[in-house]
Write a protein that holds these residues in place. Sequence first.
Motif, short mmCIF file in Angstrom:
data_model
loop_
_atom_site.label_atom_id
_atom_site.label_comp_id
_atom_site.label_asym_id
_atom_site.label_seq_id
_atom_site.Cartn_x
_atom_site.Cartn_y
_atom_site.Cartn_z
N GLN A 204 0.86 -1.18 0.00
CA GLN A 204 0.00 0.00 0.00
C GLN A 204 0.89 1.23 0.00
OE1 GLN A 204 -3.26 1.20 0.13
NE2 GLN A 204 -2.52 3.24 0.66
N GLY A 205 0.58 2.18 -0.86
CA GLY A 205 1.37 3.40 -0.88
C GLY A 205 0.75 4.43 -1.77
N LYS A 211 5.44 1.61 -5.68
CA LYS A 211 4.72 0.36 -5.45
C LYS A 211 4.92 -0.63 -6.61
CE LYS A 211 0.69 2.30 -5.28
NZ LYS A 211 1.14 3.69 -5.55
N ASP A 550 -3.46 1.52 -3.79
CA ASP A 550 -3.62 2.67 -2.90
C ASP A 550 -5.11 2.93 -2.77
OD1 ASP A 550 -3.52 5.01 -1.46
OD2 ASP A 550 -2.81 6.25 -3.13
N LEU A 578 0.41 -6.54 5.43
CA LEU A 578 0.29 -5.19 4.89
C LEU A 578 1.61 -4.44 5.06
CD1 LEU A 578 -1.40 -2.85 3.73
CD2 LEU A 578 -2.05 -2.28 6.08
N ASN A 579 2.13 -3.93 3.95
CA ASN A 579 3.35 -3.12 3.97
C ASN A 579 3.02 -1.75 3.38
OD1 ASN A 579 5.66 -5.34 4.45
ND2 ASN A 579 4.10 -6.16 3.08
N GLU A 580 3.36 -0.69 4.10
CA GLU A 580 3.04 0.65 3.63
C GLU A 580 4.31 1.38 3.22
OE1 GLU A 580 -0.51 3.47 4.94
OE2 GLU A 580 0.14 2.16 6.55
N THR A 582 5.81 5.01 2.35
CA THR A 582 5.39 6.33 2.82
C THR A 582 6.11 7.49 2.16
OG1 THR A 582 7.02 6.23 4.62
CG2 THR A 582 4.81 5.37 5.08
N SER A 607 -1.34 7.56 2.58
CA SER A 607 -0.19 6.84 3.14
C SER A 607 1.07 7.69 3.15
CB SER A 607 0.09 5.58 2.30
OG SER A 607 -1.02 4.72 2.31
#
Length: 759
Positions: A204-205, A211, A550, A578-580, A582, A607
């Motif tokens: 997620q980004g 991403k 996203d 889940l990996n964000e 940023t 994010s």
Amino acid sequence: MSNYSAQLHEEQQAVDRAYHRLDAMRAQTRSRLDAVRAAGSHGSPTQRTERDSFATMYEDRLTQLRAVEDRLVFGRLDENDGTRRYIGRIGLSSEGHEPILTDWRAEAARPFYEATPAHRGNIAMRRHITLRFREVVGVEDEVLDVHSSHVSQASDSGTLTGEGALLASLSTRRTGKMTDIVATIQAEQDRIIRAPLNRAVVVQGGPGTGKTAVALHRAAYLLYTHRRLLQRSGVLVVGPSPAFLHYIDQVLPSLGETGVISRTIADLIPSVHAEGVESPRAAALKGDRRMAGVIANAVAARERIPDDLPQVKVNGFVVPMLPTDLAAAQTDAKRTRQPHNKARETFVESMLHLMTNRYVEQLDYDPDRSEIAQARSSLRLNDQVRRALNLAWLPMTAQWLIDDLWAKPAKLRRFAPWLSDEDVRLLTRPKGSPLTTSDIPLLDEALELLGADPKETAAAARKEEQRKQDEQFARDTLAQNGIGTGIVTSDMLLEQINGLDEDTTAQRASTQREWTFGHVVVDEAQELTPMDWRMLMRRCPSRSFTIVGDIAQTSALAGSRSWRKTLNPLFGRNGWDLNELTIDYRNPQEVSDLASRFAEGEGLYISTVKAVRAVPDSVERVVLPDADRVVDAAGEYAADLAVRFVSEDGTGRVAVIADDELIERVEASVWDRLRGRLGEERVRRLRAQPAWDRQVSLCGPQDVKGLEFDAVVMVEPGLIADNAPSRMVAASDLYVAMTRPTQKLVIVRTSEDADHLTI
């Protein structure tokens, strides 16, 4: 020679050594391939097959060696004991097996991306090497051991710095292709890339956080690390549009990987193409997970007991078709748990058996086998029986079922009682209408329930029998010649018999709907509907996914606004990570801040924490009194930006984003201004470029999803918002549009539009 020049010269020698070895390997592979091809078709079948297998291997290797030419070497690790390790696109060793280059995916290369002064292991310094073609043009050193002599040496040489290579890569002009980030992978990205295969990994980004690049590098890493498993099962990359897939299609080959399958949702079923268009609301209805039940109901409705059943004469005796027999035969068929069309074979056989017994029951003697067989054959060929059996268990194709469903509102109401009258109206269309993208998951659902087209079943059976015979021939041939345990296996021999080349897995997967992949990468995953997900899950039973998206950019009404709500039913609470990301690497700080403030004000989840660079005057707002002047200004600004960024060498990208109501007028204005700046011939060449590779694009916000440009002109954002199917979709569309540029964003609008929507 200055200290910095001496460093460049030193690294040039190392780079020359790596390229010399690469050239030698190419020449050697090319020579071996030529020798194999020169042998022609002479010799025994086994010898020819073995030569073909070697040719396939050499062709595959040559393709890989050619693909890694650009920036072959990009890094160096210096250990405390003085050992140096160069990092590059592939691993290279000398003829004497001395290491020359370490593959970026190898465990030994991990510190190049993840080592920090606090957690550096035995790494004293990390060096970034910048190449222009094969020439070293820059070196930058990050000293991780502040107590080592590397600090003073790097300072004296003028190489001591940090993140310079990353910032330089961000400043380059855009092209029609995404470039890899193998030389500038950041620590948070590297940890995601190297995550285990047996998990669903969500990336997620916000826009510009890398991403997509992370997902593709993860695919390359998994192919390297799990070669034996994934080479046979394959990797599927699912993207939002053909333009996006064109944009990313060079990334994996540049990392030494070929043969990965890339598809959109619309193209996942072989030989089926979605060309129809429908409203966002209709697409959302078709994406509802309850549609799986609608398809199941439509299939089940074709398994019934007709009201009017025939009574057939066989050898003078009346043989009735009884409802109880039909019910029993249908139960027998359902117990097989086979698809509808395959189970129908059991149903027909059961019914013929039961009706034959009805005939025998009327005889006052025991008939021999020939009479029973003759009676059964008479029943099978009887037109009344055949019609009744079809009415009781209708053979169908999936496309017929879908077409019939949308063409008959009464059936739709019967199979989907949860639909309102307005919903039924939206979904109803004339028979024979082209399929839409949202039809494809429903078609896949129908194919799963129905199985093969009845007309194709016999052909498929013959093909399977031939395949078994070919396999046996391959095993026997290898056993007779004693080569079944070497480089040529029975699978390889069978592939050669069938005329397959190096992309055997890719070719098979692209022609077989039932193919299951070892790993699936899904980009812009927030746009997928529940029915889309059902289709993808069938294609990867191992649940090994890289899911990129996203939720602030969701434009589909049935898309995801929460990963938890979407993924828990698919993978379980503990089945995904889940990996964000940023950090915004794409947009200037000014653009990123503007877009983030707008999105947060509209209630979207953001994010991104910060952008890595500032570009003065990267945001410009232009407010004019009326729409005519807005159209003229959009053309002027687009022409100015094209002159500034678009080059004749193919680099540079400018996008003008407007609503459908304005796009034709804006397009005319843009090309008219460009003719005055660039000339008719140059404009003609620009307009002739394919849609996926245009240097000047005019489009809507959903067309640019996943793409990036040097500059963007956004026209009348309030109008874009007004014509979106919902407020949340409007906010997401504008957030996407604002976050496409790497250098400049211009917002051109009327004063009325500015009063209507604050940006």
